[in-house]
Design a protein around this motif. Structure first.
Motif, PDB file in Angstrom:
ATOM      1  N   PHE A 128       6.936  67.935  71.470  1.00 49.71           N
ATOM      2  CA  PHE A 128       6.378  66.632  71.081  1.00 49.71           C
ATOM      3  C   PHE A 128       6.647  66.325  69.608  1.00 49.71           C
ATOM      4  O   PHE A 128       6.897  65.181  69.242  1.00 49.71           O
ATOM      5  N   TRP A 129       6.604  67.357  68.756  1.00 53.46           N
ATOM      6  CA  TRP A 129       6.920  67.126  67.340  1.00 53.46           C
ATOM      7  C   TRP A 129       8.380  66.734  67.152  1.00 53.46           C
ATOM      8  O   TRP A 129       8.715  65.961  66.259  1.00 53.46           O
ATOM      9  N   SER A 130       9.252  67.271  67.997  1.00 59.39           N
ATOM     10  CA  SER A 130      10.670  66.917  67.915  1.00 59.39           C
ATOM     11  C   SER A 130      10.898  65.464  68.321  1.00 59.39           C
ATOM     12  O   SER A 130      11.699  64.753  67.712  1.00 59.39           O
ATOM     13  N   ALA A 131      10.191  65.039  69.357  1.00 53.55           N
ATOM     14  CA  ALA A 131      10.292  63.638  69.787  1.00 53.55           C
ATOM     15  C   ALA A 131       9.718  62.709  68.719  1.00 53.55           C
ATOM     16  O   ALA A 131      10.106  61.539  68.622  1.00 53.55           O
ATOM     17  N   LEU A 132       8.813  63.253  67.895  1.00 46.42           N
ATOM     18  CA  LEU A 132       8.205  62.477  66.807  1.00 46.42           C
ATOM     19  C   LEU A 132       9.248  61.869  65.875  1.00 46.42           C
ATOM     20  O   LEU A 132       9.101  60.738  65.421  1.00 46.42           O
ATOM     21  N   TYR A 133      10.334  62.605  65.596  1.00 47.12           N
ATOM     22  CA  TYR A 133      11.334  62.134  64.641  1.00 47.12           C
ATOM     23  C   TYR A 133      11.902  60.778  65.050  1.00 47.12           C
ATOM     24  O   TYR A 133      12.117  59.908  64.218  1.00 47.12           O
TER      25      TYR A 133
END
Length: 294
Positions: free
Chosen positions: A16-21
């Motif tokens: 989910f943090w990666s999709a945040l970018y």
């Protein structure tokens, strides 16, 4: 079973943090990095307070550890992350952030939080090689921007420090929702001086547009609240160094999400970089039978 859960929670957090970018890149067309940071964590704090509406006072020494965690994990990491994404490509930032486990390892080994082990360094080298190859094969969305890259590196160092500080908090067996909320509170507190440096005039009407609203809700719900819960629990279950190895997956997931969301391409070197990075994660995670985390 606890260790398996720890690995699953670490992976979900990084996913989910990666999709945040990608979501942040979209929203920064409508909000400044500082405006987004303040809003996402205020709403994230409210969400966690609704989940566990209880105030807990702790001894000064413990409060100081929460303050350090909030400063490093919320203020430094996220502010410089948002500033970096505004300056350069989202995929570029994700690749630099993937160096965070190195700083986690350095801090953890130096402070005696965890013992150094050979496979961590072998896995780290493989991951870095994979990330470098990935940076050449990630398509046009990856380039060189010195200022943006330095901001992203500061962000990575902040996350490395946070990942070690959180170990001391999780070992105290605090309620994980209350602990995470307290960390976010201190993070917001340390961001207050930013009001004297950055403008804070969010265009509220822009946030009502369906695409912007969906991305903002995603950022508040997952990266700003639930991911911190999952990450902190994973750190408790499998340790700071093992948890942070999953950060190496950040550029892979980010580029895949970017391919789906904004039609970026991944060539031969990109695929090779993905394979090398995944191999590094697997090797770096394995300590052997005679090595156990603190």
């Amino acid at each position: 079973m606890g260790k398996i859960s720890g690995h699953i929670l670490a992976f979900m957090s990084v996913f989910f943090w990666s999709a945040l970018y990608v979501s942040v890149k979209i929203i920064l067309d409508y909000l400044s990095p500082f405006e987004l940071l303040i809003l996402q964590f205020i709403f994230g704090y409210i969400l966690l307070f609704m989940m566990k509406p209880k105030i807990v006072k702790l001894p000064l020494k413990e409060e100081a550890l929460f303050a350090i965690s909030g400063l490093c994990g919320i203020s430094i990491y996220n502010l410089f992350l948002n500033l970096a994404i505004e300056q350069t490509y989202a995929s570029n930032v994700s690749i630099i952030i993937a160096t965070a486990p190195l700083f986690t390892g350095i801090f953890a080994f130096s402070l005696g939080v965890e013992k150094p082990y050979r496979n961590f360094f072998i896995g780290f080298i493989l991951c870095i090689v994979g990330i470098i190859v990935l940076s050449y094969g990630g398509g046009e969305a990856i380039g060189f921007n010195p200022f943006g890259d330095i901001l992203a590196l500061i962000s990575a160092i902040g996350w490395g420090a946070y990942s070690v500080a959180i170990v001391g908090i999780m070992n105290k067996k605090h309620n994980i929702i209350i602990a995470t909320r307290k960390i976010i509170f201190y993070g917001i507190l340390f961001l207050i001086p930013g009001f004297f440096i950055f403008d804070f005039k969010p265009q509220w009407q822009e946030l009502l547009a369906p695409m912007i609203a969906c991305n903002f809700i995603f950022i508040v719900l997952f990266p700003s609240a639930l991911c911190f819960l999952m990450w902190n629990k994973a750190t408790l279950l499998i340790g700071a160094v093992k948890t942070n190895i999953y950060v190496y997956l950040t550029p892979i997931i980010t580029i895949i999400v970017a391919m789906i969301a904004i039609d970026e391409k991944l060539g031969f070197y990109g695929i090779l970089g993905v394979i090398l990075t995944l191999c590094g994660v697997i090797i770096g995670e394995y300590r052997g039978k005679n090595h156990t985390p603190h």
